[in-house]
Structure formats: C-alpha cells, structure tokens
Design a protein around this motif. Structure first.
Motif, PDB file in Angstrom:
ATOM      1  N   LYS A  51      12.220  -6.099   3.688  1.00  0.00           N
ATOM      2  CA  LYS A  51      12.161  -4.933   4.565  1.00  0.00           C
ATOM      3  C   LYS A  51      13.545  -4.441   4.966  1.00  0.00           C
ATOM      4  O   LYS A  51      13.713  -3.277   5.323  1.00  0.00           O
ATOM      5  N   ILE A  54      14.842  -2.125   1.988  1.00  0.00           N
ATOM      6  CA  ILE A  54      14.311  -0.762   1.929  1.00  0.00           C
ATOM      7  C   ILE A  54      14.533  -0.007   3.252  1.00  0.00           C
ATOM      8  O   ILE A  54      14.167   1.154   3.395  1.00  0.00           O
ATOM      9  N   LEU A  56      13.341  -0.725   6.347  1.00  0.00           N
ATOM     10  CA  LEU A  56      12.290  -0.744   7.367  1.00  0.00           C
ATOM     11  C   LEU A  56      12.755  -1.520   8.596  1.00  0.00           C
ATOM     12  O   LEU A  56      12.272  -1.312   9.692  1.00  0.00           O
ATOM     13  N   THR A  80      15.291   9.828   3.738  1.00  0.00           N
ATOM     14  CA  THR A  80      14.188  10.260   2.883  1.00  0.00           C
ATOM     15  C   THR A  80      14.617  10.266   1.421  1.00  0.00           C
ATOM     16  O   THR A  80      13.920   9.760   0.541  1.00  0.00           O
ATOM     17  N   ARG A  83      14.952   6.779   0.130  1.00  0.00           N
ATOM     18  CA  ARG A  83      13.680   6.092  -0.112  1.00  0.00           C
ATOM     19  C   ARG A  83      13.057   6.486  -1.439  1.00  0.00           C
ATOM     20  O   ARG A  83      12.230   5.775  -1.992  1.00  0.00           O
ATOM     21  N   MET A  88       7.532   0.488  -3.521  1.00  0.00           N
ATOM     22  CA  MET A  88       7.246  -0.849  -2.997  1.00  0.00           C
ATOM     23  C   MET A  88       5.758  -1.163  -3.126  1.00  0.00           C
ATOM     24  O   MET A  88       4.913  -0.360  -2.727  1.00  0.00           O
ATOM     25  N   PHE A  90       3.012  -3.578  -1.776  1.00  0.00           N
ATOM     26  CA  PHE A  90       2.815  -4.483  -0.642  1.00  0.00           C
ATOM     27  C   PHE A  90       1.867  -5.615  -1.010  1.00  0.00           C
ATOM     28  O   PHE A  90       1.127  -5.548  -1.988  1.00  0.00           O
ATOM     29  N   ALA A  94      -1.898  -2.604   0.609  1.00  0.00           N
ATOM     30  CA  ALA A  94      -1.651  -1.662   1.711  1.00  0.00           C
ATOM     31  C   ALA A  94      -2.072  -0.244   1.345  1.00  0.00           C
ATOM     32  O   ALA A  94      -1.406   0.726   1.676  1.00  0.00           O
ATOM     33  N   LEU A  95      -3.207  -0.132   0.645  1.00  0.00           N
ATOM     34  CA  LEU A  95      -3.719   1.204   0.314  1.00  0.00           C
ATOM     35  C   LEU A  95      -4.262   1.859   1.579  1.00  0.00           C
ATOM     36  O   LEU A  95      -4.761   1.183   2.475  1.00  0.00           O
ATOM     37  N   PHE A  96      -4.166   3.186   1.625  1.00  0.00           N
ATOM     38  CA  PHE A  96      -4.735   3.898   2.773  1.00  0.00           C
ATOM     39  C   PHE A  96      -6.246   3.939   2.578  1.00  0.00           C
ATOM     40  O   PHE A  96      -6.744   4.591   1.675  1.00  0.00           O
ATOM     41  N   PRO A 108       2.777   9.451  -2.546  1.00  0.00           N
ATOM     42  CA  PRO A 108       4.249   9.541  -2.608  1.00  0.00           C
ATOM     43  C   PRO A 108       4.719  10.781  -3.361  1.00  0.00           C
ATOM     44  O   PRO A 108       5.764  11.344  -3.027  1.00  0.00           O
ATOM     45  N   LEU A 112       7.094  12.893  -1.274  1.00  0.00           N
ATOM     46  CA  LEU A 112       8.498  12.874  -1.672  1.00  0.00           C
ATOM     47  C   LEU A 112       8.869  14.129  -2.439  1.00  0.00           C
ATOM     48  O   LEU A 112      10.037  14.407  -2.689  1.00  0.00           O
ATOM     49  N   ARG A 156       0.751   3.271  -7.237  1.00  0.00           N
ATOM     50  CA  ARG A 156       1.329   4.109  -6.188  1.00  0.00           C
ATOM     51  C   ARG A 156       2.841   3.896  -6.094  1.00  0.00           C
ATOM     52  O   ARG A 156       3.598   4.830  -5.868  1.00  0.00           O
ATOM     53  N   ASP A 168       6.098  -7.431  -2.972  1.00  0.00           N
ATOM     54  CA  ASP A 168       5.946  -8.458  -1.945  1.00  0.00           C
ATOM     55  C   ASP A 168       4.764  -9.351  -2.314  1.00  0.00           C
ATOM     56  O   ASP A 168       3.614  -8.933  -2.198  1.00  0.00           O
TER      57      ASP A 168
END
Lengths: 254, 249
Positions: A51, A54, A56, A80, A83, A88, A90, A94-96, A108, A112, A156, A168
C-alpha cells in the motif's frame, strides 16, 4: 549484477501503527519488467508495504520512488496520473458487488479515461478473455466462485494496460489446481503486457513458479533479495524456518 | 475512562473531517447523476411507507391523548391545533429522522463498512476515484434533500390521522377541527420542522458513512459499524433537536 533500469526504488521505509512498528527500514529495488515476489509470515507487513508502493499509505520516514518520482509527495491530478501506471489485484478480488463483472472491469477505463468510450466494451471483452472468463460479463460478482472473482480482479487490474502490476496474495485460500492456473495467468501477463510485477505471497509453490526475484520481509526489513534458486541455498535460519513451515502445510492434510 | 473520552473526541473529529471532505468534493467533477438518483430513491422513495405509517399513527394517537386531556379543561376544540403544531414543529422531523437513521443510516454503515473490510474502498482509490466523492457525497445530499420532503408528507398525513380519529371516532365537528388546525399555524412552524429535517439528514448520513468508512475487523466490524451508525445518529438527533428548537424559535 547488470545495470538494469530500476522501476521502483524503496529507501529506508518506516511505518508504525500506534506503537506497533510494521516497516522498520525497508530497502528494495525492483527492476523494470521483472517479477518480484515479497514473502514473509502473516502480519509481517507485506500488505502495508504494497500500500505504500501505490500511495494508499504515507510512510513515517523514507521514500518510495517510481520512475524517479517520490510517491507520497504527489497530490491531486499528479497522483491520478501516477496511479494510471498501476494495476492492483486485491486479495479477495475486491470487486464492487453493486456492479456487474463487465462494469467492474470497465471501471478503471472510465475513471482513468485512458481510452475512448466506444473502445471500452471491446477492451472489457478482451481482458475477460485473457483471464479465461469469456461471457461472464453480465453476472454479478456474488454469482462467481472465489477463483473466478480473483480472475475478474486481475482483468480489472490489467484493463488500462498498467506498467506495474501489484498482486496481494493472489493464490491464498485457493485449491492447488486453481492456484496453478492463477500462477500461469500471472506469468502470461508478464509476457503479454511487458509489465513490472510485484507479488505478495506466502505460498512457496507460487513463488517458484512466478518469481524472478524473491524478497523476504522479516521484522520490518528485507532480509534477503535473491533469485528463488539462490534462496534455497542460503543458510539463514529465518528463511529455512519459513520454507519448512510452508512444506509442513503442504504435507499436513487440511 | 480516558480511553472512552479519547474515542469520543475521535468520533467528533472524524465527523467534522468527513463533513469537510464532503463539502470540498461536492462541486468537483465528474458528477455521477446515476449515483445521486439511486441514493435519493433509496432514502426517499423506499422509506416512504414506513415513514408515513409512523406519522399517521402518531397523529392518530396524539388526537386520542390530547382529546382526553383537554376535555378536563373544556378545551377540546384546540385538539386540531395541538396535533398539527406538534407534528409540524417537532414530531414529524424527529420521528422521521429516527426512522431514517434506523433504515438508511444503518444501511450506509453496513454497505460502506463491508466495502471497507473487503478492500473495495482501497480499490476505488487505486483506480483514481476518491471514495468520499464517489460514495459519501451522493448519500449525504440525497438524505439532506429527501428527509425534508418525507417530513413534509408526514406533516400532512399526521394531521390527517388526527382529523380522522377526532371526527370519526370522537365525533368532533369536522369544520371546527379543520379551522383550529390551521388557525394558529404560521409558516415559520412548517419551515422550522423542515430545517430540522434537513439537519437530521446531514447527521444521519455523515455518521452512517463515517462509521462504515472507518470500519475494521471483518464481519464483526461491519456489525459494529452498523449498530453505531444507528445509535450515534439517534443520539445526535435527540440532542441537536433540543438546541435547534432553542435556536429556531
């Protein structure tokens, strides 16, 4: 060692949470286009380390430089733009979970703003194909298995063609067959995207499959930075202890 | 003891920090209209039945109670006035606020909390999306806009509930009841109730999002965040109501 370009340069990185010192002077160079795996026991600060890379988390002391730019000094649009270099993946994906798989992968790209709107759908399809998940775009993340969710997380992460990919614990908690297929994907990415890879793992099988270099984080410092082959020949008790423990988990049936 | 005092001030600090970030991020682009609309539907439209039910029965009970009390003084013709003023100035906003705290504040704590512990909030940040901008701003403004609207409807249905009970059950003259209802009411009464509602909306949403945002420790942490979202918001509503009433009248 030959003079390869250093993509990520970490110097004297310190970070504590309250009184608990997690990173205590980490030094590490990651070469462009290489695949570096960071190993270490649970709670050794691997995720915290990632973290910082990147941006965070902000270090208490020391610095992380990417392409010569110090990460924690960046703000606003510079951050921005910075990044954009990264993708990354996770730990659990860590999908929405309020969005479909396709919208997750497109997120993204839309945020982005690296490609035109009309190209987004094609890129999403292409990325899902790369992780062997054609045709699941309309599903919700909750409908997928753990291994599939991680692969969507990979799709993603690579969607905007990042220069650096961070993983990670990509294989933690998966069955051996899925583990191997995830490792293969990671190797593919390095070939096809020409990205620099930083992977966190405590699974030695994966380490040997995916790493050019292995770095071991122990009590807040990097104690070894070597090729996997060299790692096996070292006679440091802290390393052999780690390797032995891993072998035991292989040997003991769950 | 000193730990809980420290924790208390930490919560207060986080509240104002979150409020500040919301204010800073609100005018920034990109404006995500779909998120705003979605949150407005969740807070406003979906809460409509339970909020209106609460208001209606409150109006009905008020009519029953005040009739039996006021009869002792021979003042039962003021029932309409009392029900209406209580609803408009106080009860619709406070009860509506408490219901929304339980319904929407808890949902915000739980949703953002689970996004935090599953690293979805980190993922947003990594993809150059400020989580406060993307998640908190639409929720806060949706609640601030929708709660006064809900309260305005509650006012109407509460007054109607009182009317129905008085006229049908207690045999009050309908014309007289309606007359006293609006006789003593001023615009400022209505307005103060709606201002309160907007303020409660701000408290509920900021506290709910803040609890979710700082959640940690897996499923248990999400549960804690949800509980605290409701409890802290309810306490904040009750305490601030006293001071708002003091200021607004």
């Amino acid at each position: 060692m030959t003079e390869a370009t250093v993509k990520i340069r970490i110097r004297d990185l310190h970070r504590a949470f309250g009184t608990k010192v997690v990173l205590d002077g980490v030094d590490l160079d990651v070469e462009a286009g290489s695949s570096t795996v960071i190993i270490g026991g649970s709670g050794s600060g691997k995720s915290v380390f990632l973290k910082h890379v990147i941006g965070l988390l902000t270090p208490d002391r020391g610095s992380v430089e990417v392409d010569g730019v110090t990460v924690h000094q960046l703000r606003g649009t510079d951050l921005t733009r910075f990044r954009r270099k990264f993708g990354m993946a996770f730990q659990e994906g860590a999908l929405f979970d309020s969005m479909t798989v396709a919208d997750n992968v497109a997120f993204p790209l839309r945020r982005l703003g690296s490609i035109g709107r009309d190209e987004v759908d094609d890129r999403v399809r292409e990325c899902l194909a790369l992780v062997h998940l054609d045709g699941v775009g309309d599903k919700m993340p909750a409908e997928l298995s753990g291994g599939m969710r991680r692969r969507v997380g990979f799709a993603r992460a690579i969607a905007h063609r990042p220069e650096i990919l961070l993983f990670d614990e990509p294989t933690t908690g998966l069955d051996p067959v899925t583990k191997a297929s995830i490792d293969e994907l990671i190797i593919d990415f390095r070939e096809s995207l020409q990205s620099t890879l930083v992977i966190i793992s405590h699974d030695m099988g994966s380490v040997f499959r995916t790493a050019d270099k292995v770095a071991m984080l122990y009590e807040g410092r990097i104690i070894v930075h070597a090729t996997p082959r060299e790692l096996l020949t070292l006679e440091d008790p802290r390393i052999s202890e780690f390797l032995r423990r891993d072998l035991e988990t292989w040997a003991t049936p769950p | 003891m000193s730990n809980s005092i420290e924790a208390f001030f930490e919560e207060i600090g986080r509240f104002f920090r979150m409020l500040w970030q919301v204010l800073v991020w609100t005018p920034r682009r990109p404006f995500d209209g779909r998120q705003w609309l979605l949150q407005m539907v969740r807070v406003g439209v979906n809460s409509l039945p339970v909020v209106l039910l609460t208001a209606m029965f409150t109006g009905m009970v008020m009519a029953l109670q005040t009739t039996s009390t006021l009869q002792r003084y021979g003042a039962e013709r003021y029932v309409g006035s009392l029900v209406a003023l209580s609803m408009v100035r106080e009860l619709a906003a406070v009860l509506g606020g408490l219901v929304i705290a339980g319904r929407s504040g808890s949902a915000m704590g739980a949703e953002l909390g689970s996004m935090r512990v599953t690293e979805q909030i980190d993922a947003l940040e990594v993809m150059a999306t400020d989580p406060v901008h993307y998640l908190v701003v639409p929720r806060v403004w949706a609640t601030v806009f929708m709660l006064p609207l809900l309260v305005a409807l509650s006012d109407a249905i509460g007054i109607w509930g009182g009317y129905v009970v008085s006229v049908l059950l207690l045999g009050t003259n309908p014309v007289a009841y309606m007359e006293t209802t609006f006789q003593y009411m001023e615009f400022s009464d209505l307005f103060s109730g709606l201002v309160k509602a907007a303020f409660f909306g701000l408290l509920i949403s900021i506290i709910g999002c803040q609890q979710g945002f700082y959640a940690r420790g897996g499923a248990a942490g999400v549960g804690r965040a949800t509980t605290r979202a409701v409890v802290f918001a309810s306490i904040a509503i009750l305490i601030s109501d006293f001071f708002l009433t003091k200021v607004l009248f």
